[in-house]
Design an enzyme around this catalytic site. Structure first.
Site, PDB file in Angstrom:
ATOM      1  CG  ASP A 118     -24.394   8.615   4.157  1.00 33.03           C
ATOM      2  OD1 ASP A 118     -24.047   7.936   5.143  1.00 33.03           O
ATOM      3  OD2 ASP A 118     -25.530   9.104   4.050  1.00 33.03           O
ATOM      4  CG  ASP A 119     -25.054   7.406  -1.606  1.00 28.58           C
ATOM      5  OD1 ASP A 119     -26.167   7.685  -1.134  1.00 28.58           O
ATOM      6  OD2 ASP A 119     -24.330   8.250  -2.181  1.00 28.58           O
ATOM      7  CE1 TYR A 165     -30.443  14.262   2.774  1.00 29.14           C
ATOM      8  CE2 TYR A 165     -31.013  12.061   3.513  1.00 29.14           C
ATOM      9  CZ  TYR A 165     -30.258  12.902   2.704  1.00 29.14           C
ATOM     10  OH  TYR A 165     -29.337  12.383   1.839  1.00 29.14           O
ATOM     11  CD  GLU A 221     -24.944  11.585   0.666  1.00 25.31           C
ATOM     12  OE1 GLU A 221     -25.860  10.757   0.685  1.00 25.31           O
ATOM     13  OE2 GLU A 221     -24.027  11.613   1.500  1.00 25.31           O
ATOM     14  CG  ASP A 222     -27.453  10.974  -3.509  1.00 25.87           C
ATOM     15  OD1 ASP A 222     -27.287   9.887  -2.940  1.00 25.87           O
ATOM     16  OD2 ASP A 222     -28.404  11.731  -3.271  1.00 25.87           O
ATOM     17  CG  ASN A 250     -34.762   6.780   1.047  1.00 24.75           C
ATOM     18  OD1 ASN A 250     -35.800   6.619   1.658  1.00 24.75           O
ATOM     19  ND2 ASN A 250     -33.565   6.673   1.615  1.00 24.75           N
ATOM     20  NE  ARG A 305     -26.754   6.365  -6.503  1.00 20.21           N
ATOM     21  CZ  ARG A 305     -27.450   6.429  -5.367  1.00 20.21           C
ATOM     22  NH1 ARG A 305     -28.744   6.181  -5.358  1.00 20.21           N
ATOM     23  NH2 ARG A 305     -26.862   6.763  -4.232  1.00 20.21           N
ATOM     24  CE  LYS A 348     -27.088  12.018   3.177  1.00 21.95           C
ATOM     25  NZ  LYS A 348     -27.167  10.727   3.836  1.00 21.95           N
TER      26      LYS A 348
END
Length: 567
Positions: free
Chosen positions: A281-282, A115, A258-259, A423, A168, A186
């Site tokens: 999650d973000d 990850y 996610e993203d 990150n 993103r 993930k």
């Protein structure tokens, strides 16, 4: 009649012969190429005889432990992290149980490989390293038949889906279809850290195009070569996907966004949180893990959350998500309205401090943070004006916590809390060395990407990592084992409190505000138990009755990577 009887007899003999042939073939050569069942040299002599493996393997028989040792030796020979990542992906595709055994037994070493930060580079180069496909790719070409696409996936009992549209990816921007590395990574952590069965996990990439010109011109790019679809076309594809998932897998399947870019992430979460079991999650995972670190740090700096003032650099998904969960936790502790507790939290975006005079021009998710204050353009001026006790970076822009900013934090805080969360490592607002050096070793520091331990004036500091992997695997396990049908904010608070409770004095003495990852499965069981308990308390659980000991139940539900004996 006789001819008909002979015809059926011959057909039955032929079917039996074909079935036997398939069994023989699958039992031998194909068994070694099935990642779910392959054990390599760990097949015993008895198994080799029973499943037609003789001659297909060298004669020696080895243990799974020796296989792990050998693979770790091979992986450690690689100097480039991306090579280690590719070796791990190859292992996952050839021997699933060995992959998870290796990851679980060496989690602190291997987590940065499977990850963040390595997965970011893997996504950037996904087209050029692409080999065997993983997960489902749902593009605009599949519009109108997504239900049929889901049925193409071989596993039918899916419990967790991680889905991205690649717009993103971490702090790297629009990587289009190559964002698949994120759902794959993930879900590997859902299994390794949270014990969710790999067969119950489904990675999905929604491909609506990309605005990344480099990818559109890259001959190795694996996605649609068109600019991103937006508006109604985008919304219709996502809605068809969400409806098809619920129709195919039921109401209790967890869908983790996610993203996604800010404008879509907030809208999707708001739209589907009342009809599906969804989690971003973000927004929510990051918030929960950061809140846990803040609650734990109170044991070092003293006071309650309500006694502190929080300043964010970055007002996107992560920043506003963390800010809201902090305000909710303070509200819970003080019984003050959340509208009041939000005033303890300030945000800086690209245009400066978010203040009330900017309200009309702000995106909707920023408006709750527009407080009364004079306009302030720079982060340094905001730090000097607001005098926060906690500085949190979610900007995605590297080296924005400058020497002047950290020195200012240290000038009015004995122990300034500095969280540099962006990150991958290149986007981190400051390094661990910078935070400790510029604060004269007084900062309480954690980051999004890992930093190695370092020495400052004779003292060794071990930087903590505010990694979402602390939260989402345990949260997911808690939702699954309780049969929850919705995610509630109180579950996120419960997860934060459970994680903070796992930090020991020994951890604090090293400068850590998070527990070591080597204990992550036990930590995930504790988090799962607290999340499940909250689901039962809120009436959102469907697996009845509630187990008496939720921690033991969580541990009993966890997937084991140990080899099974073939008969």
């Amino acid at each position: 009649m006789r001819c008909n009887f002979e015809h059926h007899y011959l057909m039955r003999k032929r079917c039996c012969f074909l079935l036997l042939t398939c069994q023989l073939f699958y039992s031998g050569y194909t068994l070694l190429r099935d990642p779910h069942h392959n054990k390599g040299l760990a097949f015993t002599d008895k198994e080799r005889g029973a499943h037609y493996l003789r001659g297909l393997l060298p004669p020696t028989v080895v243990s799974q432990e020796l296989q792990v040792k050998k693979m770790m030796h091979i992986i450690r020979q690689y100097q480039v992290p991306l090579q280690k990542y590719m070796a791990m992906m190859d292992l996952q595709e050839s021997n699933e149980k060995l992959f998870y055994k290796l990851l679980i037994d060496n989690v602190e070493e291997m987590l940065p490989i499977v990850y963040t930060p390595t997965v970011g580079e893997a996504c950037q180069k996904y087209g050029s390293i692409f080999g065997r496909p993983q997960g489902l790719y749902i593009s605009l070409k599949e519009k109108g038949c997504i239900h049929e696409v889901l049925r193409n996936w071989p596993e039918k009992n899916i419990e967790v889906i991680v889905v991205t549209d690649g717009e993103r990816i971490l702090g790297l921007g629009d990587l289009g279809c190559q964002g698949m590395g994120i759902p794959v990574g993930k879900l590997a952590l859902y299994t390794a850290l949270g014990g969710v069965r790999p067969s119950a996990c489904l990675p999905v990439t929604i491909d609506v195009g990309t605005n990344n010109e480099n990818l559109l011109n890259d001959e190795y790019y694996i996605g649609l070569r068109q600019r991103r679809a937006t508006g109604q076309e985008y919304a219709e594809l996502l809605h068809e996907f969400m409806s098809a998932v619920k129709q195919t897998y039921g109401e209790k399947v967890l869908i983790q966004f996610e993203d996604f870019a800010n404008h879509n992430a907030f809208d999707l979460l708001a739209k589907y949180s009342t009809t599906h079991l969804v989690f971003n999650d973000d927004i929510q995972g990051t918030a929960s893990v950061v809140l846990a670190g803040l609650v734990a740090s109170l044991k070092v700096v003293g006071g309650t959350l309500a006694d502190h003032t929080f300043l964010f650099l970055g007002a996107g998904e992560a920043g506003t998500g963390i800010a809201e969960l902090i305000a909710l936790e303070i509200s819970k502790q003080t019984n003050m309205p959340v509208e009041e507790t939000r005033k303890k939290v300030w945000l800086v975006d690209s245009k400066g401090l978010i203040v009330s005079s900017r309200r009309e021009s702000l995106q909707h998710f920023k408006k709750p943070w527009a407080h009364e204050h004079e306009p302030v353009k720079t982060l340094l001026d905001a730090v000097n004006d607001i005098k926060p006790t906690v500085l949190i970076g979610t900007s995605g822009v590297g080296r924005t916590f400058t020497k002047e900013v950290i020195e200012a934090m240290a000038s009015f805080n004995e122990k300034p809390i500095i969280l540099s969360l962006s990150n991958p490592t290149s986007q981190s607002e400051c390094t661990a060395e910078e935070a400790y050096t510029w604060s004269q070793g007084r900062a309480i520091f954690a980051s999004g990407s890992p930093f190695a331990p370092l020495e400052y004036e004779g003292k060794t500091f071990v930087p903590g990592q505010a990694n979402n992997a602390y939260i989402f695997p345990g949260l997911g396990l808690g939702l699954i084992m309780s049969g929850a049908i919705r995610v509630h904010d109180d579950m996120l608070l419960a997860a934060s409190e459970a994680l903070a409770a796992q930090v020991t004095q020994e951890n604090f003495d090293k400068g850590l505000i998070y527990p070591p990852f080597k204990n992550i499965r036990r930590i995930s069981a504790e988090i799962a138990a607290k999340v499940a308990a909250k689901a039962y308390e809120l009436g959102l659980a469907t697996r009845l009755p509630m187990p008496k000991d939720l921690v033991k139940h969580a541990e009993s539900c966890m997937y084991s990577p140990a080899y099974k004996t073939f008969r």
